[in-house]
Design a protein around this motif. Structure first.
Motif, short mmCIF file in Angstrom:
data_model
loop_
_atom_site.label_atom_id
_atom_site.label_comp_id
_atom_site.label_asym_id
_atom_site.label_seq_id
_atom_site.Cartn_x
_atom_site.Cartn_y
_atom_site.Cartn_z
N VAL A 97 37.68 -23.73 -47.79
CA VAL A 97 38.67 -22.70 -47.45
C VAL A 97 40.10 -23.19 -47.61
N THR A 98 40.28 -24.51 -47.80
CA THR A 98 41.63 -25.04 -47.96
C THR A 98 42.09 -24.95 -49.41
N ARG A 99 41.17 -25.25 -50.34
CA ARG A 99 41.56 -25.26 -51.75
C ARG A 99 41.75 -23.87 -52.32
N GLY A 100 41.40 -22.87 -51.56
CA GLY A 100 41.61 -21.49 -52.02
C GLY A 100 43.01 -20.98 -51.76
N GLY A 101 43.89 -21.84 -51.27
CA GLY A 101 45.28 -21.44 -51.04
C GLY A 101 45.41 -20.47 -49.88
N THR A 102 46.26 -19.46 -50.08
CA THR A 102 46.56 -18.50 -49.02
C THR A 102 45.77 -17.21 -49.17
N ASP A 103 44.88 -17.16 -50.13
CA ASP A 103 44.08 -15.94 -50.32
C ASP A 103 43.22 -15.69 -49.09
N PRO A 104 42.84 -14.43 -48.86
CA PRO A 104 41.98 -14.13 -47.71
C PRO A 104 40.60 -14.75 -47.89
N VAL A 105 39.96 -15.02 -46.75
CA VAL A 105 38.61 -15.57 -46.74
C VAL A 105 37.64 -14.43 -46.55
N ASP A 106 36.61 -14.38 -47.41
CA ASP A 106 35.58 -13.36 -47.31
C ASP A 106 34.23 -14.03 -47.11
N VAL A 107 33.40 -13.41 -46.28
CA VAL A 107 32.07 -13.94 -45.97
C VAL A 107 31.05 -12.84 -46.22
N SER A 108 29.97 -13.17 -46.96
CA SER A 108 28.89 -12.20 -47.15
C SER A 108 27.56 -12.89 -46.90
N PHE A 109 26.60 -12.12 -46.39
CA PHE A 109 25.30 -12.67 -46.01
C PHE A 109 24.16 -12.25 -46.94
N SER A 110 24.44 -11.37 -47.87
CA SER A 110 23.42 -11.00 -48.87
C SER A 110 24.15 -10.47 -50.09
N ALA A 111 23.52 -10.61 -51.25
CA ALA A 111 24.14 -10.21 -52.51
C ALA A 111 24.40 -8.70 -52.50
N GLY A 112 25.59 -8.34 -52.95
CA GLY A 112 25.93 -6.93 -53.10
C GLY A 112 26.51 -6.29 -51.85
N GLU A 113 26.48 -6.97 -50.69
CA GLU A 113 27.03 -6.34 -49.50
C GLU A 113 28.55 -6.46 -49.50
N VAL A 114 29.19 -5.59 -48.74
CA VAL A 114 30.65 -5.63 -48.64
C VAL A 114 31.04 -6.88 -47.87
N PRO A 115 31.90 -7.75 -48.45
CA PRO A 115 32.29 -8.97 -47.75
C PRO A 115 33.01 -8.65 -46.43
N ILE A 116 32.84 -9.53 -45.48
CA ILE A 116 33.48 -9.40 -44.16
C ILE A 116 34.70 -10.34 -44.13
N PRO A 117 35.88 -9.82 -43.82
CA PRO A 117 37.05 -10.70 -43.72
C PRO A 117 36.86 -11.70 -42.56
N ALA A 118 37.42 -12.88 -42.74
CA ALA A 118 37.33 -13.92 -41.72
C ALA A 118 38.61 -14.74 -41.72
N ARG A 119 38.82 -15.44 -40.66
CA ARG A 119 39.99 -16.33 -40.58
C ARG A 119 39.56 -17.68 -40.01
N VAL A 120 40.28 -18.71 -40.38
CA VAL A 120 39.98 -20.06 -39.90
C VAL A 120 40.54 -20.20 -38.47
N VAL A 121 39.65 -20.50 -37.52
CA VAL A 121 40.09 -20.63 -36.13
C VAL A 121 40.00 -22.06 -35.62
#
Length: 614
Positions: free
Chosen positions: A34-58
């Motif tokens: 998540v660091t090398r991706g710069g400032t772009d938002p982080v997205d998390v998905s649990f199965s192929a094709g699902e809508v990614p869920i936004p997340a933040r580093v805590v």
């Protein structure tokens, strides 16, 4: 594995990696994902094709960007909770075995948006740089670890439980190995993870409670309260050493004890030791009683039930076991009373000793005994002006360690030159001005004598004889005795005295030498007035000598009492003296009692060990 829906695909900018769900809103992955991706938002998905869920580093492990830097852990918080069941963890040792355990990693390399499996095993349980375990391929063929596997959970093939996380792979594609961050190492960097990892002897709620209490500790770790010092106190001189990396925090040390030290009692000793440095009283009490009291109470109950020959009423107040004894008139001796069974005391022991680092610092330890089991309540090196408040506070807390039916006895062990200290007159607490000696039976003991094996042995023999002797022998040392030879007095008292009464305090040179003679003779009971006649008058003892009057009253009140009764009886006398409304001070107002029965105070086992200059 096909039903493990908690595997996650992590995307940030052009970077893709893996992760895994550990709570309904938290996902673990590598910090570099998540660091090398710069400032772009982080997205998390649990199965192929699902809508990614936004997340933040805590939270993160402090990874500094280098390939060998420790702490390559990041915690993501999802925008909302998810319904799937989080990953479950195996015990720290389950990743290793003979034969080796097959480990599966579920990653997301290029062209595998739905994910793919790689099979690996741990080379050994040895930590590299105290952070990683080396991985090697399970077979010479199959999916290697490549970009997209970073952050993937490594699970046991037979149970699906997590043992660690993929953090790196070999640069050379011909070398099929990699690195795993073991789960217990990740918990150093994110303490909440420790609640989820099985550790022998501790339930999840107990670990969560300890983590919260350590976080609530309000002070900054100093030399006496640093994580390494508390760790060494917890494991003792022969326990596992501090790891080469040291400890980055108090929780780091606590988690190491929970997850990597076989002695399950070490973590509880760590908590109790930390309690001693905690200013907040509720937090201090909670740390001291962690993980719970239930085991200690059960053990004490078993020991009490197994005692043989203990009188059923021995735990009651000594006054209930004494016959009143009618007096013929105001000046006559009392009727001799039969000796009751020796009472069972539960002492609160206060030991004050020079620290060895100067005249104005002291090693202070407060303990509570139940059925000869000792629980250290506090142990500190303190400047002189903090000793009294610390002792009084810890005495009050020591009562939490006593069984409800216990007969408390407050016992001060003092250096010989401070044996005349007015501890019985100390105000009981900041909110209670009544003397400590009026609150409970209180006695003093001599530090040097308590440390002497020979004198303790002789004391035990004297108490064994006293148990069968109906009337103890009181030896009077009046003002006219100051010229006695101390050596001859010591030898005489060894043979012919059970109790010694002194006409004055051990302050002048002559009286101090005679007092020392009584200590060296292992006399179980010594009594004296803290103030009054110092024996400096010449030409015999005058009729109005306060010391002579003191000894007369002492002999009158002690007649017929057994030494085992004295702490309770002297407590009654002090209560009478403190509440007296006469113009002149009561004769027992400054009465001091040295009383030592080694059977009530066995030597400490597993107490805190200190450097002489601690």
């Amino acid at each position: 594995m096909s039903s493990a829906s908690w595997h996650a695909r992590i995307s940030r900018g052009r970077e893709t990696g893996a992760g895994f769900l550990v709570t309904d809103r938290h996902v673990l992955t590598c910090a570099h994902v998540v660091t090398r991706g710069g400032t772009d938002p982080v997205d998390v998905s649990f199965s192929a094709g699902e809508v990614p869920i936004p997340a933040r580093v805590v939270a993160h492990g402090g990874w500094d960007g280098g390939e060998t830097d420790p702490g390559d852990v990041a915690v993501l918080e999802l925008d909302h909770a998810v319904p799937m069941k989080p990953a479950q963890f195996a015990a720290p040792t389950d990743a290793y075995g003979d034969p080796p355990r097959r480990l599966l990693a579920y990653g997301f390399p290029k062209r595998y948006d739905e994910g793919t499996l790689a099979e690996y095993r741990a080379t050994a349980d040895q930590l590299i740089a105290d952070e990683w375990v080396q991985l090697e391929a399970w077979a010479a063929h199959g999916q290697p670890l490549v970009p997209g596997f970073s952050g993937a959970a490594l699970t046991l093939a037979d149970t699906g439980r997590v043992v660690g996380m993929v953090s790196a792979a070999a640069r050379d594609p011909g070398i099929r190995n990699g690195r795993m961050l073991p789960a217990h190492v990740m918990a150093r960097h994110w303490p909440r993870l420790g609640d989820l990892i099985p550790t022998p002897g501790f339930e999840r709620t107990e670990k969560e409670r300890l983590r919260e209490l350590v976080a609530r500790y309000g002070g900054s770790p100093g030399p006496d309260c640093g994580p390494e010092r508390l760790y060494r106190d917890a494991v003792g001189p022969f326990g596992p050493p501090v790891p080469p990396r040291g400890f980055g925090s108090l929780w780091d040390a606590a988690w190491y004890l929970l997850s990597e030290v076989p002695d399950a009692g070490a973590a509880a000793r760590f908590a109790a030791r930390l309690a001693d440095f905690t200013e907040d009283a509720p937090t201090r009490g909670a740390l001291r009683s962690w993980p719970s009291r239930r085991h200690g109470h059960r053990q004490r109950a078993t020991l009490t039930a197994s005692r043989s020959g203990v009188d059923a009423g021995a735990g009651t107040d000594a006054r209930a076991g004494m016959e009143t004894g009618a007096r013929t008139d105001a000046g006559s001796a009392p009727v001799v009373r039969a000796a009751p069974p020796a009472p069972l005391w539960s002492p609160i022991l206060v030991e004050i000793a020079p620290s060895g680092s100067g005249d104005h610092r002291f090693l202070v330890e407060v303990s509570a005994y139940n059925d000869r089991l000792r629980r250290v309540v506090g142990s500190r090196s303190l400047p002189a002006d903090r000793v009294r408040s610390y002792v009084l506070e810890r005495i009050d807390e020591a009562y939490h360690e006593l069984d409800p039916e216990a007969r408390e006895l407050i016992a001060f062990v003092l250096p010989r030159r401070w044996i005349n200290t007015d501890v019985a007159h100390w105000k009981r607490s900041a909110d209670d001005d009544s003397p400590l000696g009026s609150f409970a039976p209180l006695v003093v003991m001599d530090l040097e004598r308590r440390r002497s094996g020979g004198l303790q042995h002789l004391l035990l023999k004297k108490w064994q004889r006293l148990d069968t002797q109906p009337v103890p022998r009181l030896h009077r040392i009046g003002c006219g005795a100051l010229g006695q030879d101390p050596v001859r007095l010591t030898i005489g008292l060894r043979r012919g005295a059970d109790m010694v009464g002194f006409a004055g305090p051990p302050r002048a040179d002559g009286s101090r030498k005679l007092f020392q003679a009584g200590l060296n003779a292992a006399v179980p009971v010594m009594l004296w007035p803290r103030t009054g006649c110092r024996g400096e008058h010449r030409g015999g003892t005058p009729e109005d000598c306060s010391g002579a009057a003191f000894l007369d009253r002492l002999a009158e009140h002690l007649a017929g009492l057994t030494p085992a009764e004295l702490p309770a009886y002297i407590h009654e006398l002090r209560e009478t003296a403190y509440t007296s409304e006469e113009r002149e001070p009561h004769w027992a107002y400054d009465l001091a009692l040295l009383w030592e029965d080694p059977r009530c105070l066995p030597a400490a086992v597993g107490g805190y060990l200190h450097s002489p200059v601690g």
